[in-house]
Design an enzyme around this catalytic site. Structure first.
Site, PDB file in Angstrom:
ATOM      1  N   ASP A   1       0.819  -1.216   0.000  1.00 31.69           N
ATOM      2  CA  ASP A   1       0.000   0.000   0.000  1.00 31.69           C
ATOM      3  C   ASP A   1       0.857   1.273   0.000  1.00 31.69           C
ATOM      4  O   ASP A   1       2.030   1.246   0.358  1.00 31.69           O
ATOM      5  CB  ASP A   1      -0.881   0.042   1.254  1.00 31.69           C
TER       6      ASP A   1
ATOM      7  N   HIS B   1       3.820  -2.199   2.959  1.00 30.66           N
ATOM      8  CA  HIS B   1       3.814  -0.860   2.359  1.00 30.66           C
ATOM      9  C   HIS B   1       5.109  -0.659   1.574  1.00 30.66           C
ATOM     10  O   HIS B   1       6.193  -0.830   2.137  1.00 30.66           O
ATOM     11  CB  HIS B   1       3.696   0.210   3.450  1.00 30.66           C
TER      12      HIS B   1
END
Ligand code: ZN
Length: 306
Positions: free
Chosen positions: A132, A273
């Site tokens: 992400d 991430h």
């Protein structure tokens, strides 16, 4: 008889008006809307019909090869490359051909499109790595690790970062990885208004479509925050996760690695991430290790499909 007369008239006109002029050169425009898509058993190519074209030539170049090879001549506006090897990225281009009075006319080539296809064994375990908040300068390192191991992942991207990392976004798609929508500016949409939600989703879709030619199918809500208005207006499946590596918190590659390897099982969706060097370093270890343990690293859409 009427037909014969017409034909004769035409012939006469032609010979009297321009007896020595050769037939007009046929001008072919290059095929428009050229697309490549990885499918289960190969790579599918398609393009728009070109006026006056009689056939199309399909050229392919394997990654690392010097030149393009003609792999197919077809009258259709589509081609399925069933000889593409799994996990190998190929570049394709197409041109239109017309033959008239012994002369061959060729259009310019389409722009080059790259694509990669994978074989998935539904009987074997699979997991989906998800990254992400990117793209960022750390994304290419993760892509390198995925490519080396012939694995894929899903990247839930923030719309306002796409333009700055267009090359990375394109590479993600060409590798057969999936790009999801993670809002335009990482807004908490759990309690947002319908118009705000629609704007966040559509502007991110537009940024991504501009680069890869298609809109994301999936959405991941920032902070995992979901509300009724979001459910009603998001227009895509919202994808959560089953393993939270907390990589943003620890910023420690070893902790992230342990977290994944100690908890992983078939069907997991792992949250990471691509915004930290520690996450990239963790991914470099996690990817080959999961593969060694027999997991197929697939996209979220593939995981859902199987
Ligand atoms: Zn996020």
């Amino acid at each position: 008889t009427e037909q014969t007369t017409e034909e004769n008239t035409e012939a006469t006109e032609e010979s009297t008006e321009a007896p020595e002029v050769k037939p007009d050169a046929i001008k072919l425009t290059k095929p428009a809307s050229f697309k490549t898509t990885a499918i289960k058993d190969g790579i599918k190519l398609s393009w728009k019909k070109v006026s006056k074209a009689q056939q199309y030539e399909v050229y392919r170049k394997k990654k690392g090869a010097d030149s393009y090879k003609l792999i197919e001549t077809t009258k259709k506006c589509a081609y399925k490359d069933e000889t593409a090897k799994y996990g190998v990225t190929y570049a394709y281009k197409v041109r239109a051909i017309a033959v008239s009075e012994g002369e061959t006319y060729k259009s310019k080539y389409t722009e080059v499109k790259k694509c990669c296809t994978y074989r998935i064994d539904p009987s074997k375990p699979m997991v989906a790595l998800t990254f992400d908040d990117g793209p960022s300068i750390y994304t290419p390192g993760i892509l390198d690790a995925l490519e080396e191991n012939q694995c894929r992942a899903t990247f839930f991207e923030v719309g306002n970062r796409v333009e700055q990392y267009e090359d990375t976004v394109l590479r993600i798609d060409e590798m057969g990885c999936e790009i999801g929508n993670h809002s335009y500016d990482h807004a908490n949409l759990g309690n947002a208004s319908a118009s705000k939600i629609r704007k966040e989703i559509s502007s991110t879709d537009a940024k991504i479509k501009k680069v890869i030619g298609k809109k994301p199918v999936l959405m991941r809500p920032p902070y995992g925050s979901i509300g009724t208005t979001l459910r009603q207006n998001v227009g895509k499946p919202m994808i959560m996760w089953s393993i939270d590596t907390l990589d943003w918190k620890s910023r420690n590659a070893d902790k992230v690695y342990q977290n994944v390897m100690n908890n992983v099982s078939d069907g997991d969706i792992i949250l990471m991430h691509d915004l930290y060097s520690s996450s990239r370093e963790a991914a470099k270890c996690i990817i080959p290790e999961l593969k060694k343990k027999g997991y197929q690293l697939v996209t979220v859409s593939e995981l859902a499909e199987y």
